[in-house]
Design an enzyme around this catalytic site. Structure first.
Site, PDB file in Angstrom:
ATOM      1  N   HIS B  12       0.738  -1.322   0.042  1.00 16.82           N
ATOM      2  CA  HIS B  12      -0.089   0.113  -0.083  1.00 16.82           C
ATOM      3  C   HIS B  12       0.744   1.142   0.028  1.00 16.82           C
ATOM      4  O   HIS B  12       0.283   2.437   0.461  1.00 16.82           O
ATOM      5  CB  HIS B  12      -0.724   0.066   1.132  1.00 16.82           C
ATOM      6  N   HIS B  59      -0.935   4.998   9.648  1.00 15.21           N
ATOM      7  CA  HIS B  59       0.263   5.689   9.763  1.00 15.21           C
ATOM      8  C   HIS B  59       0.280   6.905  10.185  1.00 15.21           C
ATOM      9  O   HIS B  59       1.251   7.751   9.850  1.00 15.21           O
ATOM     10  CB  HIS B  59       1.169   5.696   8.511  1.00 15.21           C
TER      11      HIS B  59
END
Lengths: 129, 284
Positions: B12, B59
């Site tokens: 990703h 993240h």
């Protein structure tokens, strides 16, 4: 060394060239990472660009954290508790991508860092169709 | 009855999102990675899943270090992606299916898991990039989403065993759901990569090969490692294989590998994409 400090030091397992971001680093780096997290918002990135020192002061960065940011020293940012996912947002403001960061941390030119990645290049596809 | 059709596993890397935004799919640097997707698009067109359970790691969009859940399950009516600091945000919203989210939450808590439950949740590139890869160009996504975030940011991380078992508990929830959803499971991230430190740029083909060979037929093979072993072997961001393990756990039973694509480098990453299909249940 106190027994507690010895326990904590002994608990950290050495991995070459790698410092897993654990509780000690997370505590040390909290202010720096909080500043970087704020950069999800464009207006905060702009505020940092306008006045780096004032912005770092607002987030109470420690002296080593401020120095690391001032000198764009990525390894020093990590040493000061920076986490790479948050630092990546600061890197964006500074116009650095992850290859630039890799080069800065490994002491290579960006071209050499990219070439090392490409040298490992391969593509392998499997298909049952 | 709902049905789990299969699992899709993919890197990703945020740069993939940038490449999509710039239309670089046929650029020589990106093409070998994007070439892994047309067979998956054909499978999706054939199987027509209408919901996706996605195991991923945040993240630093929705979660900060002030409150870092080991496992978090979304139970919102809608999820959105937002700017993560680089000025890129994907516009298509992700419709939720809160009734199923709560069913999953109840089932996994009954099996001794303790997830954080989120009625509001932004999803970052680890959900948005795979959705862009799987359903490019549609006006809206044809699947509804249950996002399940696993902490890969702040150690101690959950163990590979714990993640596989979380996935298995989610799989039980999906199989006991009385709706008629056609479900695809996603595990995102990986494979080996490391962004920080003197070892930045680290890639481990041998370990990646081990993961690709075992995730379908024998995911238990990965349980010989703890999470710090994964840091050492796969790199500090290669621990995202935990998301793959959880997704594989949710599929339960035997699976068949239909597609696999492994390509170095995408950004600093050994990128991989895999499609596993659930084998039809065999009557006893």
């Amino acid at each position: 060394m106190t027994a507690l400090a010895a326990q904590r030091a002994g608990a950290r397992r050495p991995i070459p060239g790698t410092a897993p971001f654990d509780g000690d680093l997370a505590m040390r780096g909290y202010a720096l990472n909080a500043m970087c997290y704020s950069f999800n918002r464009a207006e905060n990135r702009e505020a940092f660009r306008r006045d780096e020192e004032g912005y770092m002061e607002k987030f109470n960065l420690s002296r080593p954290q401020k120095d690391a940011v001032r000198t764009r020293d990525v390894l020093a940012m990590l040493e000061a508790g920076g986490n790479v996912y948050y630092l990546a947002k600061l890197a964006g403001i500074l116009g650095l991508n992850v290859q630039d960061l890799g080069a800065l941390q490994t002491g290579q030119s960006v071209e050499a860092f990219k070439a090392a990645l490409l040298a490992q290049g391969q593509t392998e596809r499997r298909s049952a169709a | 009855m709902s049905e789990i059709l299969g699992g899709i596993f993919t890197s990703h890397v945020p740069g993939i999102g940038g490449a999509i935004a710039k239309g670089l799919q046929n650029d020589p640097y990106w093409k070998p990675f994007f070439d892994g997707f047309p067979p998956i698009h054909r499978w999706l067109a054939r199987k027509r899943p209408d919901m996706a359970v996605v195991f991923y790691n945040d993240h630093g969009l929705n979660f900060f270090l002030d409150k870092m859940p080991t496992f978090a399950i979304g139970a919102a009516r809608e999820y959105r992606h937002e700017d993560e600091g680089w000025g890129l945000s994907f516009q298509r919203p992700f419709a939720g299916i809160p009734e199923l989210s709560w069913h999953i939450i109840k089932t996994v808590v009954a099996r001794e898991f303790d997830p954080v439950m989120c009625q509001e949740m932004l999803v970052d590139h680890a959900v948005a990039v795979p959705f862009e890869l799987l359903w490019p160009g549609t006006e809206s996504f044809p699947v509804r989403l249950v996002p399940i975030a696993i902490n890969t940011v702040q150690h101690p991380l959950p163990s590979p065993k714990r993640c596989l078992e979380l996935g298995r508990a989610v799989g039980r929830a999906l199989r006991s759901w009385q709706g008629d959803e056609r479900i695809v499971v996603l595990g995102t991230g990986g494979l080996s990569h490391q962004l920080e430190g003197q070892r930045a740029g680290f890639i481990n083909k041998e370990f990646d090969r081990f993961c690709l060979d075992n995730i379908g037929p024998n995911p238990e093979a990965l349980l010989q490692y703890d999470s710090l072993d994964l840091v050492e072997l796969a790199g500090s961001q290669g621990v995202e294989i935990l998301n793959w393990l959880a997704a594989r756990g949710a599929m339960a039973g035997e699976v068949v590998e239909l597609e696999s694509n492994y390509h170095i480098p995408i950004s600093n990453t050994a990128a991989a994409t895999m499609l596993l299909e659930c084998r039809e249940p065999v009557p006893a």
